[in-house]
Design a protein around this motif. Structure first.
Motif, PDB file in Angstrom:
ATOM      1  N   GLU A 227       1.635   6.550   7.171  1.00  0.00           N
ATOM      2  CA  GLU A 227       1.337   5.234   7.737  1.00  0.00           C
ATOM      3  C   GLU A 227       2.605   4.375   7.804  1.00  0.00           C
ATOM      4  OE1 GLU A 227      -1.747   3.608   5.341  1.00  0.00           O
ATOM      5  OE2 GLU A 227      -3.113   5.275   5.686  1.00  0.00           O
ATOM      6  N   GLY A 228       3.727   5.053   8.112  1.00  0.00           N
ATOM      7  CA  GLY A 228       5.012   4.376   8.093  1.00  0.00           C
ATOM      8  C   GLY A 228       5.507   3.983   9.468  1.00  0.00           C
ATOM      9  N   VAL A 229       6.790   3.594   9.503  1.00  0.00           N
ATOM     10  CA  VAL A 229       7.428   3.165  10.748  1.00  0.00           C
ATOM     11  C   VAL A 229       8.732   3.930  10.906  1.00  0.00           C
ATOM     12  CG1 VAL A 229       6.385   0.885  10.762  1.00  0.00           C
ATOM     13  CG2 VAL A 229       8.527   1.250   9.505  1.00  0.00           C
ATOM     14  N   CYS A 230       9.117   4.110  12.157  1.00  0.00           N
ATOM     15  CA  CYS A 230      10.371   4.803  12.463  1.00  0.00           C
ATOM     16  C   CYS A 230      11.437   3.757  12.777  1.00  0.00           C
ATOM     17  CB  CYS A 230      10.178   5.730  13.660  1.00  0.00           C
ATOM     18  SG  CYS A 230      11.643   6.719  14.076  1.00  0.00           S
ATOM     19  N   ILE A 231      12.476   3.742  11.941  1.00  0.00           N
ATOM     20  CA  ILE A 231      13.556   2.768  12.130  1.00  0.00           C
ATOM     21  C   ILE A 231      14.860   3.534  12.238  1.00  0.00           C
ATOM     22  CG2 ILE A 231      14.756   0.792  11.139  1.00  0.00           C
ATOM     23  CD1 ILE A 231      12.203   0.113   9.639  1.00  0.00           C
ATOM     24  N   GLN A 232      15.444   3.445  13.444  1.00  0.00           N
ATOM     25  CA  GLN A 232      16.722   4.089  13.709  1.00  0.00           C
ATOM     26  C   GLN A 232      16.748   5.544  13.254  1.00  0.00           C
ATOM     27  OE1 GLN A 232      19.352  -0.001  13.407  1.00  0.00           O
ATOM     28  NE2 GLN A 232      20.228   1.854  12.605  1.00  0.00           N
ATOM     29  N   GLY A 233      15.667   6.261  13.626  1.00  0.00           N
ATOM     30  CA  GLY A 233      15.629   7.705  13.422  1.00  0.00           C
ATOM     31  C   GLY A 233      15.130   8.170  12.063  1.00  0.00           C
ATOM     32  N   LYS A 234      14.627   7.272  11.190  1.00  0.00           N
ATOM     33  CA  LYS A 234      14.115   7.652   9.887  1.00  0.00           C
ATOM     34  C   LYS A 234      12.739   7.028   9.652  1.00  0.00           C
ATOM     35  CE  LYS A 234      17.487  10.098   8.060  1.00  0.00           C
ATOM     36  NZ  LYS A 234      17.311  11.474   7.561  1.00  0.00           N
ATOM     37  N   CYS A 235      11.853   7.791   8.953  1.00  0.00           N
ATOM     38  CA  CYS A 235      10.518   7.274   8.620  1.00  0.00           C
ATOM     39  C   CYS A 235      10.586   6.460   7.327  1.00  0.00           C
ATOM     40  CB  CYS A 235       9.531   8.422   8.435  1.00  0.00           C
ATOM     41  SG  CYS A 235       9.004   9.211   9.971  1.00  0.00           S
ATOM     42  N   PHE A 236      10.040   5.236   7.393  1.00  0.00           N
ATOM     43  CA  PHE A 236       9.983   4.349   6.235  1.00  0.00           C
ATOM     44  C   PHE A 236       8.557   3.858   6.038  1.00  0.00           C
ATOM     45  CE2 PHE A 236      14.336   3.961   7.703  1.00  0.00           C
ATOM     46  CZ  PHE A 236      15.066   4.011   6.533  1.00  0.00           C
ATOM     47  N   CYS A 237       8.255   3.452   4.796  1.00  0.00           N
ATOM     48  CA  CYS A 237       7.014   2.702   4.592  1.00  0.00           C
ATOM     49  C   CYS A 237       7.180   1.326   5.223  1.00  0.00           C
ATOM     50  CB  CYS A 237       6.722   2.546   3.095  1.00  0.00           C
ATOM     51  SG  CYS A 237       6.197   4.069   2.287  1.00  0.00           S
ATOM     52  N   PRO A 238       6.105   0.759   5.756  1.00  0.00           N
ATOM     53  CA  PRO A 238       6.219  -0.564   6.369  1.00  0.00           C
ATOM     54  C   PRO A 238       6.511  -1.636   5.320  1.00  0.00           C
ATOM     55  CG  PRO A 238       3.931   0.122   6.253  1.00  0.00           C
ATOM     56  CD  PRO A 238       4.750   1.298   5.836  1.00  0.00           C
ATOM     57  N   PRO A 239       6.890  -2.821   5.751  1.00  0.00           N
ATOM     58  CA  PRO A 239       7.149  -3.899   4.790  1.00  0.00           C
ATOM     59  C   PRO A 239       5.940  -4.155   3.888  1.00  0.00           C
ATOM     60  CG  PRO A 239       7.910  -4.500   6.983  1.00  0.00           C
ATOM     61  CD  PRO A 239       7.153  -3.222   7.138  1.00  0.00           C
ATOM     62  N   LEU A 240       6.240  -4.518   2.656  1.00  0.00           N
ATOM     63  CA  LEU A 240       5.224  -4.778   1.618  1.00  0.00           C
ATOM     64  C   LEU A 240       4.555  -3.506   1.116  1.00  0.00           C
ATOM     65  CD1 LEU A 240       3.478  -7.978   2.999  1.00  0.00           C
ATOM     66  CD2 LEU A 240       5.527  -7.784   1.607  1.00  0.00           C
ATOM     67  N   PHE A 241       5.072  -2.348   1.514  1.00  0.00           N
ATOM     68  CA  PHE A 241       4.544  -1.065   1.036  1.00  0.00           C
ATOM     69  C   PHE A 241       5.667  -0.295   0.362  1.00  0.00           C
ATOM     70  CE2 PHE A 241       1.238  -2.242   3.835  1.00  0.00           C
ATOM     71  CZ  PHE A 241       0.106  -1.513   3.491  1.00  0.00           C
ATOM     72  N   ALA A 242       5.302   0.528  -0.624  1.00  0.00           N
ATOM     73  CA  ALA A 242       6.261   1.403  -1.295  1.00  0.00           C
ATOM     74  C   ALA A 242       5.708   2.817  -1.325  1.00  0.00           C
ATOM     75  CB  ALA A 242       6.550   0.905  -2.711  1.00  0.00           C
ATOM     76  N   TYR A 243       6.592   3.791  -1.346  1.00  0.00           N
ATOM     77  CA  TYR A 243       6.149   5.190  -1.330  1.00  0.00           C
ATOM     78  C   TYR A 243       5.679   5.617  -2.719  1.00  0.00           C
ATOM     79  CZ  TYR A 243       5.993  10.134  -0.204  1.00  0.00           C
ATOM     80  OH  TYR A 243       5.575  11.418   0.006  1.00  0.00           O
ATOM     81  N   ASN A 244       4.494   6.232  -2.774  1.00  0.00           N
ATOM     82  CA  ASN A 244       3.905   6.699  -4.033  1.00  0.00           C
ATOM     83  C   ASN A 244       3.997   8.218  -4.074  1.00  0.00           C
ATOM     84  OD1 ASN A 244       2.075   7.583  -6.067  1.00  0.00           O
ATOM     85  ND2 ASN A 244       1.045   5.587  -5.983  1.00  0.00           N
ATOM     86  N   ASN A 245       4.791   8.750  -5.001  1.00  0.00           N
ATOM     87  CA  ASN A 245       4.987  10.200  -5.079  1.00  0.00           C
ATOM     88  C   ASN A 245       3.739  10.949  -5.522  1.00  0.00           C
ATOM     89  OD1 ASN A 245       7.761  10.951  -4.345  1.00  0.00           O
ATOM     90  ND2 ASN A 245       8.322   9.494  -5.957  1.00  0.00           N
ATOM     91  N   THR A 246       2.843  10.260  -6.232  1.00  0.00           N
ATOM     92  CA  THR A 246       1.640  10.926  -6.733  1.00  0.00           C
ATOM     93  C   THR A 246       0.680  11.268  -5.595  1.00  0.00           C
ATOM     94  OG1 THR A 246       1.811   9.770  -8.840  1.00  0.00           O
ATOM     95  CG2 THR A 246      -0.337  10.743  -8.305  1.00  0.00           C
ATOM     96  N   ILE A 247       0.421  10.299  -4.741  1.00  0.00           N
ATOM     97  CA  ILE A 247      -0.511  10.521  -3.630  1.00  0.00           C
ATOM     98  C   ILE A 247       0.215  10.878  -2.334  1.00  0.00           C
ATOM     99  CG2 ILE A 247      -2.211   8.972  -4.650  1.00  0.00           C
ATOM    100  CD1 ILE A 247      -1.390   6.896  -2.535  1.00  0.00           C
ATOM    101  N   LYS A 248       1.553  10.878  -2.392  1.00  0.00           N
ATOM    102  CA  LYS A 248       2.352  11.235  -1.221  1.00  0.00           C
ATOM    103  C   LYS A 248       2.047  10.344  -0.031  1.00  0.00           C
ATOM    104  CE  LYS A 248       3.965  14.698  -3.589  1.00  0.00           C
ATOM    105  NZ  LYS A 248       5.326  14.600  -4.202  1.00  0.00           N
TER     106      LYS A 248
END
Length: 388
Positions: free
Chosen positions: A271-292
């Motif tokens: 559920e992320g965004v593509c910024i200059q060729g890379k996938c990021f979590c959107p603002p106010l979100f952080a990546y959770n390694n447990t649930i991926k």
């Protein structure tokens, strides 16, 4: 003397298979005359209602003669055992030294009771001249259709069990009933075996997929309901009918967080965004390694900036024309007014002026997806960690 004669006659059995004789006996105020057949096999216990140990064959004949419902007897000489039967069938069971006497071959010359006793009663001697008919056994045992009876002792106080065939259940209570012979010659319980009706319930919802991304499996189940005539419902276990179902499930492609992308469509897995060729979590979100996946870390956006000491984002800044010389407060104001700006860094040359670099991402976004793009420096995030 009588038992010695019996043993001698049993020896003759081995040579002649069957020997017929007529015997007269006086015992317990009975006088009886009977003919016997010595056989080299013993009758099965079908229809047996009484088994008495430790009496002579004469006493055994008297026990049968005292009962109107006794149709035959078997005497086992090796254990002095007397078996009384409701029928005269001679179904073979197993080899052994047994004496078989039918009721038709018993003649009661003298009895202490006046007349015949009722069905289920036994003539008991009171004195040398009189006797009394007393209830001793429950005779009216009925084997249920589609079932059977376990236990062949019918004396008062004895118990039997009714067992129904597969796919049949005892009516009324739904459990295999036990009956006891009561003092009135009646069984405490009789049963009827009725056919069970199996009805499958609806399927449960599908379970959660076994994986969080790509292909996995999920299951559902259902219960089998047994409805018995005149009874309620319960659950059953039928191995020949499917009560569990499994199917393939597809959640989504496994996470692409931090991977290369050409558009936001390549970042949907997190559920992320593509910024200059890379996938990021959107603002106010952080990546959770447990649930991926990306999880929300703030509920609201504040107008405050958070300073990050020693962090400087490279290669994710807004185009050069947005760079300008300004003081710190002017940089904050400029970033706030620019909808694309989520962070900024200040490259201070002189105390009175600074160069602002407007960022398309926050430091948290870079740190979770592409940490190598953070250099030493002082930066500011538009989104504060203070959430309400």
């Amino acid at each position: 003397m009588f038992l010695k004669v019996m043993k001698c006659e049993l020896i003759l059995l081995l040579a002649f298979q069957s020997v017929f004789a007529v015997v007269n006996v006086k015992i317990n105020n009975f006088e009886l005359e009977y003919s016997v057949t010595y056989e080299n096999w013993c009758k099965s216990d079908k229809d047996r209602f009484q088994f008495i140990i430790g009496i002579s064959i004469g006493q055994c004949v008297a026990e049968c003669g005292a009962r109107g419902h006794c149709s035959s007897l078997i005497y086992r000489s090796q254990i002095n055992g007397c078996e009384l039967f409701l029928t005269s069938e001679t179904e073979q069971s197993n080899p052994g030294e047994c004496v078989h006497v039918k009721k038709d071959d018993i003649k009661v010359i003298k009895s202490p009771c006046q007349g015949d006793c009722e069905h289920g009663e036994v003539c008991e001697s009171i004195s040398s001249k009189s006797g009394k008919c007393e209830i001793k056994e429950c005779i009216n045992t009925t084997t249920p259709e589609n079932g059977k009876v376990l236990g062949n002792q019918r004396g008062v106080g004895n118990k039997i069990r009714y067992i129904c065939n597969p796919r049949y259940e005892p009516k009324n209570d739904g459990v295999e009933p036990v009956a006891k012979c009561l003092n009135d010659a009646q069984w405490s319980h009789i049963t009827e075996c009725v056919k069970t009706n199996y009805t499958w319930a609806t399927w449960s919802p599908w379970s959660t997929c076994s994986v969080s991304c790509n292909s996995g499996t999920q299951k559902r189940s259902r219960e089998c309901s047994i409805r018995i005539e005149g009874n309620g419902e319960s659950t059953c276990d039928q191995s020949d009918v499917q009560n569990e179902d499994t199917q393939q499930c597809y959640v989504r492609p496994c996470p692409t967080h931090g991977k290369n992308c050409s558009s936001d469509l390549n970042c949907l897995e997190t559920e992320g965004v593509c910024i200059q060729g890379k996938c990021f979590c959107p603002p106010l979100f952080a990546y959770n390694n447990t649930i991926k996946n990306c999880t929300k870390v703030c509920q609201t956006i504040t107008g405050n900036y958070t300073k990050f000491k020693g962090k400087w984002i490279t290669n994710y800044n807004i185009d050069d024309e947005t760079k300008y010389k300004s003081r710190l407060e002017e940089c904050k104001t400029a970033c706030t007014k620019n909808p694309k700006c989520l962070s900024f860094e200040i490259d201070s040359g002189k105390a009175s002026e600074a160069t602002c670099y407007m960022g398309l991402v926050t430091f948290d976004m870079i740190h979770s997806a592409y940490p190598t793009q953070i250099n030493d420096g002082d930066g500011y995030d538009l989104y504060s960690k203070t959430c309400s």
